[in-house]
Design a protein around this motif. Sequence first.
Motif, PDB file in Angstrom:
ATOM      1  N   ARG A   1     -27.753  54.677  36.239  1.00  0.00           N
ATOM      2  CA  ARG A   1     -26.436  54.518  35.619  1.00  0.00           C
ATOM      3  C   ARG A   1     -25.659  53.373  36.262  1.00  0.00           C
ATOM      4  O   ARG A   1     -25.010  52.581  35.564  1.00  0.00           O
ATOM      5  CB  ARG A   1     -25.641  55.818  35.763  1.00  0.00           C
ATOM      6  N   GLU A   2     -25.725  53.289  37.577  1.00  0.00           N
ATOM      7  CA  GLU A   2     -25.033  52.197  38.263  1.00  0.00           C
ATOM      8  C   GLU A   2     -25.588  50.844  37.853  1.00  0.00           C
ATOM      9  O   GLU A   2     -24.843  49.887  37.619  1.00  0.00           O
ATOM     10  CB  GLU A   2     -25.145  52.383  39.779  1.00  0.00           C
TER      11      GLU A   2
ATOM     12  N   GLN B   1     -24.289  50.073  34.340  1.00  0.00           N
ATOM     13  CA  GLN B   1     -22.898  49.628  34.374  1.00  0.00           C
ATOM     14  C   GLN B   1     -22.782  48.202  34.892  1.00  0.00           C
ATOM     15  O   GLN B   1     -21.998  47.399  34.384  1.00  0.00           O
ATOM     16  CB  GLN B   1     -22.073  50.579  35.261  1.00  0.00           C
ATOM     17  N   CYS B   2     -23.568  47.876  35.903  1.00  0.00           N
ATOM     18  CA  CYS B   2     -23.557  46.503  36.431  1.00  0.00           C
ATOM     19  C   CYS B   2     -24.020  45.507  35.381  1.00  0.00           C
ATOM     20  O   CYS B   2     -23.451  44.421  35.244  1.00  0.00           O
ATOM     21  CB  CYS B   2     -24.428  46.413  37.677  1.00  0.00           C
TER      22      CYS B   2
ATOM     23  N   LYS C   1     -23.818  45.875  32.083  1.00  0.00           N
ATOM     24  CA  LYS C   1     -22.772  45.744  31.070  1.00  0.00           C
ATOM     25  C   LYS C   1     -21.637  44.875  31.576  1.00  0.00           C
ATOM     26  O   LYS C   1     -21.124  44.016  30.870  1.00  0.00           O
ATOM     27  CB  LYS C   1     -22.247  47.129  30.685  1.00  0.00           C
ATOM     28  N   HIS C   2     -21.219  45.112  32.823  1.00  0.00           N
ATOM     29  CA  HIS C   2     -20.116  44.342  33.385  1.00  0.00           C
ATOM     30  C   HIS C   2     -20.474  42.870  33.500  1.00  0.00           C
ATOM     31  O   HIS C   2     -19.676  41.989  33.162  1.00  0.00           O
ATOM     32  CB  HIS C   2     -19.756  44.914  34.754  1.00  0.00           C
TER      33      HIS C   2
END
Length: 257
Positions: free
Chosen positions: A53-54, A57-58, A60-61
């Motif tokens: 998940r991390e 998210q990275c 996507k960011h």
Amino acid sequence: GKPPAAHRLARSQDTLMSNVDLESAKGASSNDDTRGKLSTMLKARIQDLKPFREELQCRKHSSKEKLAEKIPEVIFTGELVHGEGFRGTQLGVACSWHFVWDDPWTLLEGNFRGQTQLAASTDCNAPWNHPLDIHFAARSPLGWPKLVMQVQELDEHGCSHVAGYGFCHLPVTPGSSELTVCCWRPTGSVRDEISAYFLGNTSKLTSYDIISAKAAWANRCRLVTIPTGKVILNLNVILRNFEGNIDMLQHSRAPPV
């Protein structure tokens, strides 16, 4: 002798209830054990999925940052410094303004319209020092933003009427610029001008399109206008992400005011 039937019935009910309570306790204990096992399994699974998940998210960011880095942006800051030469300067002059732009431009942040305070002065300058701050994203240099202004002034009776119109193309080069916008107003017949002199009923435009729109150059030649004053403004231009997208500094020039 044998106990009465009522006593035997009560004993059987007590025995049945105790058996039910024992079974319920066993069931509750087994349910608690099952819930505890499931909770432990879920926590372990969540811990296993946390790194994925991390990483997601990275990704996507970072993709959003890369997309934002590719979009050319323009920031305009500055102020409407003062108005000069208007007839009602000693009684009070204010300036309402708004930005106009075409489809290739998108407003990201800032106020695109506003109005200064009413300023009066004994000399020919009415100080405003009204701030301007707006942020755009640009897909093309076409339709570069313009600033449209309408100046209002007070007369001896406290009535407000139009003192002049004006507009300017915003600077295309980064840095600070000082702009002078010459204002004008339409005139009417001799009777209209006499009424404007004594009553303050000056002629006004029904639409701002004739000031700065694409059809303005063809339609404004039909108007009879008189000069009324000037608006002085300072503007700062900041360009971002233009390199490799739009070579504004070499291939684009703003039309004259």
